[in-house]
Design an enzyme around this catalytic site. Structure first.
Site, mmCIF file in Angstrom:
data_model
loop_
_atom_site.group_PDB
_atom_site.id
_atom_site.type_symbol
_atom_site.label_atom_id
_atom_site.label_comp_id
_atom_site.label_asym_id
_atom_site.label_seq_id
_atom_site.Cartn_x
_atom_site.Cartn_y
_atom_site.Cartn_z
ATOM 1 N N SER A 102 0.845 -1.188 0.000
ATOM 2 C CA SER A 102 0.000 0.000 0.000
ATOM 3 C C SER A 102 0.879 1.236 0.000
ATOM 4 C CB SER A 102 -0.920 -0.002 1.228
ATOM 5 O OG SER A 102 -1.756 1.141 1.239
ATOM 6 N N HIS B 128 2.377 12.127 -0.488
ATOM 7 C CA HIS B 128 2.007 13.538 -0.378
ATOM 8 C C HIS B 128 3.249 14.363 -0.718
ATOM 9 C CE1 HIS B 128 -1.907 12.687 1.342
ATOM 10 N NE2 HIS B 128 -1.342 11.867 2.211
ATOM 11 N N HIS C 241 -2.165 7.470 -4.781
ATOM 12 C CA HIS C 241 -2.434 6.293 -3.956
ATOM 13 C C HIS C 241 -2.361 5.063 -4.851
ATOM 14 C CE1 HIS C 241 -5.652 3.280 -2.943
ATOM 15 N NE2 HIS C 241 -4.903 3.195 -1.862
ATOM 16 N N ASN D 202 -2.444 0.539 -4.297
ATOM 17 C CA ASN D 202 -2.281 -0.665 -3.492
ATOM 18 C C ASN D 202 -2.715 -1.880 -4.294
ATOM 19 O OD1 ASN D 202 -4.900 -2.077 -2.275
ATOM 20 N ND2 ASN D 202 -5.335 0.104 -2.494
ATOM 21 N N THR D 203 -2.092 -3.006 -4.011
ATOM 22 C CA THR D 203 -2.526 -4.290 -4.555
ATOM 23 C C THR D 203 -2.430 -5.316 -3.438
ATOM 24 O OG1 THR D 203 -0.288 -4.617 -5.456
ATOM 25 C CG2 THR D 203 -1.997 -3.885 -6.992
ATOM 26 N N ARG D 204 -3.297 -6.305 -3.481
ATOM 27 C CA ARG D 204 -3.394 -7.232 -2.352
ATOM 28 C C ARG D 204 -3.946 -8.581 -2.814
ATOM 29 N NH1 ARG D 204 -7.044 -3.202 -2.368
ATOM 30 N NH2 ARG D 204 -9.236 -3.784 -2.619
ATOM 31 N N HIS E 70 -20.246 13.185 1.447
ATOM 32 C CA HIS E 70 -20.722 14.350 2.197
ATOM 33 C C HIS E 70 -20.230 15.663 1.594
ATOM 34 C CE1 HIS E 70 -16.834 13.339 4.120
ATOM 35 N NE2 HIS E 70 -16.722 14.647 4.302
ATOM 36 N N ASN F 140 -1.454 -2.648 12.494
ATOM 37 C CA ASN F 140 -0.621 -1.612 13.081
ATOM 38 C C ASN F 140 -1.226 -0.248 12.773
ATOM 39 O OD1 ASN F 140 1.754 0.456 12.594
ATOM 40 N ND2 ASN F 140 2.506 -1.045 14.068
#
Length: 291
Positions: free
Chosen positions: A114, A118, A128, A130-132, A191, A276
């Site tokens: 992940s 910034h 951003h 990520n791969t999983r 929102h 974590n």
């Protein structure tokens, strides 16, 4: 059907995510070395690594862990984390209801990489990726990448999307339109009634029945990111910026933080499975403002 055992698949996936982490960290440190822009009087940024171990919430047994790779205060990157983890354990009864296959057996395995970056310059887009690979009674790949520019540039957005379209098309022409739409819908701040950024691709529960094909696509997503994003950074990292542009960046980061804390499923997954906290909240910007 693959001839590999599930354990072999898990190990191959974990090994790849570690390799991709190393490749991306090397690419980002190279950008730091190349920087000649406004903050080039600083030392080139370098990643620092910190490992962590997970304990199962249900029985206190060992449950895997991960490694955080964090760079702060560089020439180009204000804060970037490239984290890997390989964890296993048992979902709580309540959380298991939301995970495919976990209603039959709450045991799980998850491995992935992940990344959130910034940037110092508001002219360089945040990003951003990520791969999983996740296993319960079912198993699947997921992930994606999306661009998050405080000051969007149409050509950057077009090139980012084009790179991932090419990657998707190498595997299945149906992937890009499906995964682009999924990204647009997922990374939406309800929102605020606005998108979090310029989009990209997002996919989940990818299990075509051909594990090698799904793994090959997931690897291609990672490699594509490591090609296109550094190229976009190089376009703008030498440019100066104004205080007004910095203010725009800080306000945009506020929206980014809102999404990650309110809607992001990865954040929820990590916190609900005893992950974590420092690694989970790595995605939050180092500084932000709200209007």
């Amino acid at each position: 059907m693959s001839d590999l055992t599930l354990q072999e698949k898990q190990q191959q996936a974990a090994d790849w995510f570690r390799t991709l982490r190393d490749q991306i960290c090397a690419s980002f440190e190279k950008l730091e070395d190349e920087a000649t822009g406004p903050l080039s009087d600083r030392d080139a940024g370098r990643f620092e690594r910190k490992t962590w171990d997970r304990t199962n919430q249900s029985d206190g047994a060992e449950g895997g862990g991960g490694t955080m790779s964090i760079m702060r205060g560089g020439r180009v990157f204000e804060k970037v984390g490239v984290n890997i983890s390989t964890v296993h354990g048992t979902f709580t009864e309540e959380f298991a209801k939301n995970i495919p296959g976990a209603d039959e057996d709450p045991s799980f395995f998850a491995t992935g990489v992940s990344l959130v970056a910034h940037m110092n310059s508001p002219k360089v887009p945040a990003v951003h990726m990520n791969t999983r690979f996740i296993c319960t009674k079912k198993s699947w790949f997921g992930g994606g990448a999306d661009l998050n520019a405080p000051l969007p540039v149409a050509q950057d957005t077009a090139d980012f999307h084009a790179a991932f379209k090419e990657a998707c098309d190498r595997h299945d022409p149906a992937y890009y339109p499906k995964f682009k739409k999924w990204c647009d819908e997922y990374f939406y701040i309800q929102h605020r009634n606005r998108a979090r950024g310029e989009g990209g691709i997002f996919y989940d529960q990818l299990n075509s029945g051909k594990w090698e094909d799904d793994f090959a696509f997931t690897k291609d997503v990672g490699r594509t990111f490591n090609e296109i994003y550094p190229a976009l950074v190089r376009r703008h990292m030498h440019d100066s910026w104004t205080e007004a542009e910095r203010e725009t960046q800080l306000e945009y980061r506020g929206y980014y933080a809102e999404f990650n804390l309110v809607y992001d499923r990865g954040t929820t997954f990590g916190l609900k499975t005893g992950g974590n906290v420092e690694a989970i909240l790595m995605s939050l910007p180092p500084e932000a403002k709200w209007p």
